[in-house]
Design a protein around this motif. Structure first.
Motif, PDB file in Angstrom:
ATOM      1  N   GLY A 255     -42.784  45.170  35.503  1.00  0.00           N
ATOM      2  CA  GLY A 255     -42.700  45.817  34.196  1.00  0.00           C
ATOM      3  C   GLY A 255     -41.262  46.181  33.884  1.00  0.00           C
ATOM      4  N   GLU A 256     -40.938  46.260  32.618  1.00  0.00           N
ATOM      5  CA  GLU A 256     -39.576  46.606  32.205  1.00  0.00           C
ATOM      6  C   GLU A 256     -39.636  47.422  30.924  1.00  0.00           C
ATOM      7  N   ALA A 257     -38.644  48.290  30.765  1.00  0.00           N
ATOM      8  CA  ALA A 257     -38.476  49.064  29.536  1.00  0.00           C
ATOM      9  C   ALA A 257     -36.983  49.275  29.346  1.00  0.00           C
ATOM     10  N   ALA A 258     -36.506  49.119  28.109  1.00  0.00           N
ATOM     11  CA  ALA A 258     -35.065  49.211  27.855  1.00  0.00           C
ATOM     12  C   ALA A 258     -34.831  49.754  26.460  1.00  0.00           C
ATOM     13  N   VAL A 259     -33.701  50.447  26.318  1.00  0.00           N
ATOM     14  CA  VAL A 259     -33.240  50.917  25.020  1.00  0.00           C
ATOM     15  C   VAL A 259     -31.750  50.606  24.923  1.00  0.00           C
ATOM     16  N   ALA A 260     -31.327  50.120  23.763  1.00  0.00           N
ATOM     17  CA  ALA A 260     -29.918  49.776  23.542  1.00  0.00           C
ATOM     18  C   ALA A 260     -29.456  50.422  22.251  1.00  0.00           C
ATOM     19  N   TYR A 261     -28.162  50.722  22.209  1.00  0.00           N
ATOM     20  CA  TYR A 261     -27.581  51.338  21.016  1.00  0.00           C
ATOM     21  C   TYR A 261     -26.192  50.757  20.793  1.00  0.00           C
ATOM     22  N   ALA A 262     -25.919  50.411  19.549  1.00  0.00           N
ATOM     23  CA  ALA A 262     -24.600  49.894  19.173  1.00  0.00           C
ATOM     24  C   ALA A 262     -23.932  50.916  18.269  1.00  0.00           C
ATOM     25  N   PRO A 263     -23.022  51.760  18.811  1.00  0.00           N
ATOM     26  CA  PRO A 263     -22.350  52.746  17.951  1.00  0.00           C
ATOM     27  C   PRO A 263     -21.381  52.102  16.966  1.00  0.00           C
ATOM     28  N   VAL A 264     -20.814  50.965  17.354  1.00  0.00           N
ATOM     29  CA  VAL A 264     -19.929  50.196  16.471  1.00  0.00           C
ATOM     30  C   VAL A 264     -20.340  48.738  16.581  1.00  0.00           C
ATOM     31  N   LYS A 265     -19.924  47.924  15.626  1.00  0.00           N
ATOM     32  CA  LYS A 265     -20.369  46.534  15.601  1.00  0.00           C
ATOM     33  C   LYS A 265     -19.803  45.714  16.752  1.00  0.00           C
ATOM     34  N   TRP A 266     -18.694  46.163  17.364  1.00  0.00           N
ATOM     35  CA  TRP A 266     -18.084  45.388  18.447  1.00  0.00           C
ATOM     36  C   TRP A 266     -18.367  45.977  19.828  1.00  0.00           C
ATOM     37  N   GLY A 267     -19.181  47.035  19.911  1.00  0.00           N
ATOM     38  CA  GLY A 267     -19.474  47.645  21.201  1.00  0.00           C
ATOM     39  C   GLY A 267     -20.894  48.162  21.255  1.00  0.00           C
TER      40      GLY A 267
END
Length: 504
Positions: free
Chosen positions: A87-99
């Motif tokens: 099983g897997e769970a993930a969250v991602a966030y892009a504070p700026v378009k290049w990072g």
């Protein structure tokens, strides 16, 4: 296993990937607009399956959750097959378009039904940072750093066993419907430091922990293509972590996987991913006391649910509606003026003998306004239509060989007009005869200067020539006779008579 067999398996894996790549390229078709969930790969970051994608990302959050099944084949030391549930769970966030950054947690449970092995399970969190270094429309470069936090028993973390990796990412976009990704870097696998006594591990424990201790060269090659239905994204990927520290004998045992699958967008920013994964790494022939080799399932299936916010179109700006103005009052009623009465003018153009003159031009003027001309018929008659009653009309009649006649007439629909034209007199005339001293006629040559014509006298000696008013020298000449010259002055409509005698 001999090195030749290792090379053969690696070649089969790469060859299979190339075949899939060619099939996808040959079947390319136009795609519709992207759903953000289509690029939510492992770790909820933009990518293929495990290979990351160097592309800019709008500031937003993405989520991913999935389950998987893997088949573990039997080999030396492992006396029967096993089954892995993951099983897997993930969250991602892009504070700026290049990072962007991501935090994910994956866990696995291995089931063995032989020799009392029973169940083995483990799990580990991972933190990933990714930056876009350079990007154009068809190419992009990026850098990714991640760290796996491993413990001897989940959910504990042994920071000494933290395993970092740094990889470079390359994206190439050959067409609007396909994308190629490459990753290359180094993985420092320190998961073996979480195991106090490796010698006591059973084969099943080694499979479940998949631990190692040393540097690994990470390489991945991935390709995506749209095929019918056009919203579906199809993917193929080859990835390996080559074991560098264990020596060439263990190179073929490095984890190598070939993955193929697809993603399809659902509603509300959701997407669904399905993947088939095949392992090509060789299995160890035996386990030595301190040996730690990561061992992956031979085959596996996984399903994941993806989510990324849909791109919303900005609302159209409201256009202020102008206030309705009351309609203007109707214009005052105007009295209709009586329509003018139109009459026609008829008549005939004649010469001094009373005969009609055909094709004479009659020019018509109504005050300052010039109306179209009319021409007389064969009998000299004419008709002028559409003249307002009681209007005064000026008529001017032109005909070749006649003087111009002018007439003013008030249109009243009266009897036909009769317009007389007089034959035009020449502007000036010189005439006479040429004879010898005995009175005989001479057809002499007559030359008129300046700018005058040269004519021949008639056989009876007579001649006549029209000249414009002015002074001329007239020279008479005939073979065998002396030349004579006269100076004459011609006036408007005047006639000059010359009788010339030539002597021998």
């Amino acid at each position: 296993m001999r090195p030749f067999a290792h090379i053969l398996k690696v070649s089969v894996a790469l060859g299979s990937w190339v075949v899939l790549l060619l099939i996808f390229c040959g079947s390319a078709r136009a795609a519709e607009g992207d759903s953000p969930a289509l690029w939510t790969a492992e770790r909820a970051l933009p990518g293929f399956f495990r290979v990351g994608l160097a592309r800019s990302q709008a500031p937003e959050v993405a989520l991913r959750a999935g389950v998987s099944y893997g088949f573990i084949d039997a080999f030396t030391g492992l006396y029967g097959p096993g089954h892995r549930l993951g099983g897997e769970a993930a969250v991602a966030y892009a504070p700026v378009k290049w990072g962007m950054m991501a935090l994910d947690f994956s866990g696995r449970l291995d089931l063995f039904s032989w020799r009392g092995e029973g169940e083995n399970g483990t799990g580990e969190p991972r933190l990933t940072l990714r930056g876009l270094l350079w990007e154009q429309e068809r190419i992009g470069l990026g850098l990714q750093v991640d760290a796996r936090f491993i413990g001897s028993a989940a959910p504990s973390i042994d920071f000494e066993a933290t395993s970092p990796a740094i990889v470079g990412l390359l994206r190439v976009t050959p067409t609007d419907k396909s994308e190629l990704g490459v990753e290359l870097g180094v993985h420092i696998d320190r998961s073996g430091y979480a195991i106090d006594v490796p010698e006591r591990l059973s084969a099943a424990d080694r499979v479940t922990l998949s631990a190692s201790a040393g540097a690994q060269l990470r390489f991945g090659l991935a390709y995506s293509q749209r095929l019918p239905p056009e919203k579906t994204l199809w993917l193929a990927e080859f990835r390996t972590d080559l074991l560098l520290d264990q020596g060439a004998a263990y190179l073929g045992q490095s984890p190598m996987t070939l993955s193929i699958g697809a993603r399809h967008p659902l509603r509300g920013g959701l997407g669904l991913e399905g993947r088939l994964e095949l392992g090509f790494s060789a299995r160890p022939s035996e386990f030595t006391s301190g040996e730690l080799i990561p061992i992956a399932p031979r085959a596996g299936l996984s399903v994941a649910l993806l989510w990324a916010p849909e791109k919303k179109q900005p609302p159209a700006p409201k256009v202020p509606q102008p206030e309705e103005e009351p309609p203007p009052p109707p214009p005052p009623a105007q009295k209709e003026e009586p329509k003018p009465v139109l009459v026609e003018i008829t008549g005939r153009v004649i010469d001094e003998s009373g005969a009609g003159i055909p094709d004479a031009e009659i020019r018509i003027a109504l005050g300052e306004e010039q109306l179209p001309s009319v021409w007389t018929n064969e009998d000299g008659s004419f008709r002028i239509e559409g003249i307002e009653e009681n209007k005064t009309v000026s008529l001017e009649v032109h005909s070749t060989g006649f003087d111009i006649a002018k007439r003013t007439h008030e249109a009243k629909g009266e009897a036909p007009l009769e317009i007389l034209l007089y034959e035009a007199l020449p502007r000036g005339l010189v005439r006479g005869s040429v004879r010898d001293v005995l009175g005989g006629p001479l057809p002499a040559t007559i030359q008129i200067e300046p700018d005058g014509p040269t004519i021949e006298a008639e056989p009876d000696g007579s001649f006549q020539v029209e000249l414009a008013p002015g002074t001329y020298r007239i020279i008479f000449d005939h073979p065998g006779f002396g030349r004579e010259m006269r100076s004459v002055t011609v006036i408007e409509h005047g006639v000059v008579i010359l009788n010339i005698g030539l002597a021998r």
